[in-house]
Design an enzyme around this catalytic site. Structure first.
Site: not given
Lengths: 412, 370
Positions: A9, A104-105
């Site tokens: 993350d 973003d993960e």
């Protein structure tokens, strides 16, 4: 073989990317998502801004009130996508099984890579270093035996940390955490659990499955499994990197203030149609069913669908269909809280062409192909249908870039 | 009211009203037929407010009068009677009694007062051979749109000109056009109207009896009238603008194949078994000297047929909905058909090869992108 899942993350991703391009922002309270006075919500807030209580999904105006000194940035979706791709490239070096859960993960399946990368913590550390080297961005890593625990772990590792939960210790790790930390437990479930006197994950673990099932049905059984750290229920069940065919593509918009302004509502539907159409084209899919979702001020939700006599991926055709549904479904008075546009019955080919409308359709196909080129170069806001100019709806930047393997478009 | 009729006459005329009588109506009287005596005959009238039919049945009238009787029940019952005369008596209280041989039945009727008045037929505009109109309907009815929302496409365009008749139908995916050069005695000006699909199928039923007859045709602002002898069918016109069909008719086709209709039809029928269930898409590949027709369904399997053709043009591959092609191939009776085409994104066209003089029949089909 012991399963090993790594959840990556990025830390304050949008803000960190902005800082790379404008180092003066570093350490300051920064809010990405729009200008202070605008309607709209916070897409991301820097750690400095979070200290003032600013968090993502909060209205921009609220953020401005809480933290007036913050720097407000519109955001650069194209940059975020570029960095997302860089991250994916790194992850892919560590495992072929990578799934971007959002921009973003990501989940990386590291099962069986011990001879290659060393024991879990060493592998995690190497991955952390590699991402930092490739992007100059900080991230947090959670390593565990399930997706679910890995995700909770990365959150506990923040900021910029690596945390590994030993197999067998999952339940003990989760027990002291608030139930809200379990992915899938939102406000509603939390409130329902509170009424039963359940506040921590450990409280859940002490209950009999049958008790949870009687209160929450199948979701209750999934909850019991989650409390033990299992990938129980829904999307968590599927193996990493497995691609399910999309069932539908949808976009929703919640208004900052409920509105009964017909022009604003139809403009929003047009914008949402544009977004659905764009994604249909990105995925090379055509929708035959168009659905409208309408939620009024009392949270009363209505859905209406129609089946077109042809499949489409064109903004104008989807907008026409959904506005037709809207005019029949809305009484013209009740303030609306949320609008959604869904494209369903997806097929990979356009199928039957229309004799009467083909000349117009051919022009539209050409037009939107050019529109896509322009948007890819200059961003989504650079060109739109006239009706949706200055509508204040922002591009959803949180989604996984379409060309990376990841969460398929939301199934219904 | 009291009369007697032959069972077979009554069954025949009642049969013609069944397509018009409303099944699931919210207006109860529309489930009934109106029966009126008139000297040596009885008139039978049915309507659903869109469509109306009025026919006569020879009868020996003992006492004049009128009343309404449930249409469905009446036909179902009379059909079961032996071939003999049926005595019908309508009492003041609206009960209709039927006596035939040793059968006696009473059916609850309703007063004629609430039965809607059918519009009167205006002056006849033209006389049309029934067989011609019937054939034109058979050639176009299948291309009418089934989508109720597209109401201007829920019927066919009917044009009466000095050169003859034109009928056009389309559902947006294909278009059928038939032109018949016939003399239309009495026609003084061009007449143009949209004829609803239901009216077309009722005309077909009237024609099945004796296609050699003439239709007296008429129309006013709202209705179209078709009179064959004593039978009158009237229909509300569809309102709205029919698409400009002449604009979408292909002007020219660079390539043409002539195919044996029966052979072509069977090949498509077989290949279509393996087409995608929903889209019914098949592919045609025009190669030098042969036409390949094939399909592949991801679950069912695949199938291919090759037909020898005289063709020397470029290789072209086009996707079509098999059902659309079969609709045409089943409606023509010529032994050979022509297939005209340009490329994968342009409309294809089929025509009967060697159509009789005075008939132009064109069937334009849009391809599928597959």
């Amino acid at each position: 073989m012991q399963r090993l899942v790594c959840h990556v993350d990025m830390d304050a991703f949008f803000v960190s990317v902005e800082e790379l391009f404008d180092p003066t922002l570093k350490g300051k309270p920064v809010v990405v998502g729009g200008q202070a006075g605008q309607r709209g919500v916070v897409a991301a807030a820097s750690y400095a801004a979070r200290k003032y209580g600013v968090h993502s999904a909060m209205p921009l105006r609220t953020a401005a009130r809480l933290c007036p000194q913050a720097t407000f940035v519109d955001g650069h979706p194209a940059r975020y996508r570029e960095y997302s791709k860089k991250i994916f490239a790194v992850l892919n070096r560590f495992s072929p099984l990578v799934e971007m859960a959002s921009i973003d993960e990501a989940y990386v399946d590291l099962t069986g890579t011990e001879r290659l990368h060393g024991p879990p913590l060493r592998a995690g550390h190497a991955l952390h270093e590699a991402i930092c080297k490739a992007t100059s961005l900080n991230c947090s890593l959670g390593l565990a035996s399930s997706r679910l625990v890995a995700k909770v772990t990365s959150d506990q590792a923040k900021p910029n940390g690596v945390l590994y939960i030993l197999p067998g210790q999952e339940a003990r790790f989760l027990a002291p955490l608030d139930v809200r930390k379990i992915p899938g437990v939102g406000r509603k479930t939390e409130a329902a659990l509170r009424r039963l006197g359940i506040r921590y994950v450990g409280d859940l673990g002490k209950l009999a499955e049958s008790f949870l099932a009687s209160h929450f049905g199948r979701w209750g059984l999934a909850l019991a499994g989650k409390a033990r750290g299992e990938d129980a229920g829904g999307w968590f069940d599927s193996p990493i990197g497995s691609h399910e065919a999309a069932k539908s593509i949808s976009h929703e918009h919640t208004f900052g203030e409920d509105t009964a302004d017909a022009v604003q509502l139809e403009t929003t539907l047009t914008k949402l149609s544009e977004m659905v159409a764009k994604r249909l084209r990105e995925h090379r899919l055509y929708a035959r069913t168009i659905q409208l979702k309408l939620r009024d001020e009392d949270f009363e939700t209505t859905t209406r669908a129609c089946t077109l006599d042809h499949a489409t991926q064109l903004d104008a055709q989807i907008a026409a269909a959904v506005i037709g549904l809207f005019r029949k479904a809305w009484n013209g008075k009740t303030p609306i809280r949320l609008l959604g546009v869904y494209g369903g019955s997806l097929q990979q080919e356009e199928g039957q062409m229309n004799l009467l409308e083909e000349p117009r359709t051919a022009r539209l196909r050409q037009t939107f192909r050019s529109v896509d080129h322009i948007r890819n170069r200059f961003g989504d806001a650079s060109i739109s249908l006239a009706k949706t100019l200055n509508n204040g709806i922002r591009e959803r930047v949180h989604e996984n870039p379409y060309d990376l393997p990841g969460k398929a478009p939301e199934g219904k | 009211m009291e009369f007697s009729v032959s069972k077979s006459d009554l069954v025949r005329e009642l049969g013609l009203t069944q397509g018009v009588v409303e099944r699931k109506t919210t207006i109860p009287i529309l489930s009934n037929i109106l029966v009126e005596t008139d000297h040596d005959q009885v008139w039978i009238t049915a309507t659903d407010l869109e469509l109306g039919i009025r026919c006569a049945c020879p009868a020996r009238v003992k006492k004049e009068g009128a009343g309404t009787i449930p249409a469905r029940k009446l036909l179902d019952y009379v059909r079961l009677l032996p071939d003999a005369d049926v005595q019908v008596k309508l009492a003041e209280n609206q009960w209709a009694s039927f006596i035939c041989g040793r059968s006696r039945t009473r059916i609850a009727g309703m007063s004629r007062e609430s039965f809607p008045e059918l519009p009167a037929m205006p002056e006849v505009l033209a006389e049309i051979p029934l067989s011609v109109l019937s054939q034109m309907i058979a050639s176009t009815i299948f291309a009418i749109s089934a989508e109720e929302s597209r109401f201007t496409l829920n019927g066919a365009l009917l044009l009466l000109k000095d050169t003859g008749l034109v009928m056009v139908s389309t559902d947006g995916h294909r278009l059928a056009l038939i032109e018949k050069h016939v003399a239309l005695p009495g026609l003084t000006a061009v007449f143009r109207a949209l004829l609803p699909r239901k009216a077309m199928s009722e005309i077909q039923k009237l024609a099945s009896d004796d296609p050699g007859k003439k239709i007296e045709f008429s129309g006013n602002d709202n209705h179209l009238f078709f009179k064959i002898d004593k039978r009158l069918l009237l229909s509300r016109k569809l309102t709205g603008n029919f698409p400009d069909y002449e604009r979408v008719l292909p002007k020219e086709h660079p390539h043409t194949l002539v195919l044996q209709r029966e052979e072509f039809k069977s090949a498509i029928e077989r290949v279509a078994q393996f087409a995608d269930e929903r889209s019914k898409a098949i592919r045609m590949k025009m190669l030098k000297g042969e036409l390949k027709i094939y399909s592949s369904g991801s679950e069912t399997g695949e199938s291919e047929e090759t037909l020898p053709v005289e063709y020397s043009g470029p290789e072209v591959e086009i996707g079509f909905n098999a059902l659309y092609l079969l609709d045409f191939l089943r409606s023509v009776d010529q032994a050979e058909v022509e297939l005209h085409f340009k490329d994968a994104n342009s409309a294809g066209e089929m025509r009967p090869h060697g159509a009789p003089a005075g008939t132009i029949y064109r069937y334009v089909v849009m391809p599928m992108r597959i």
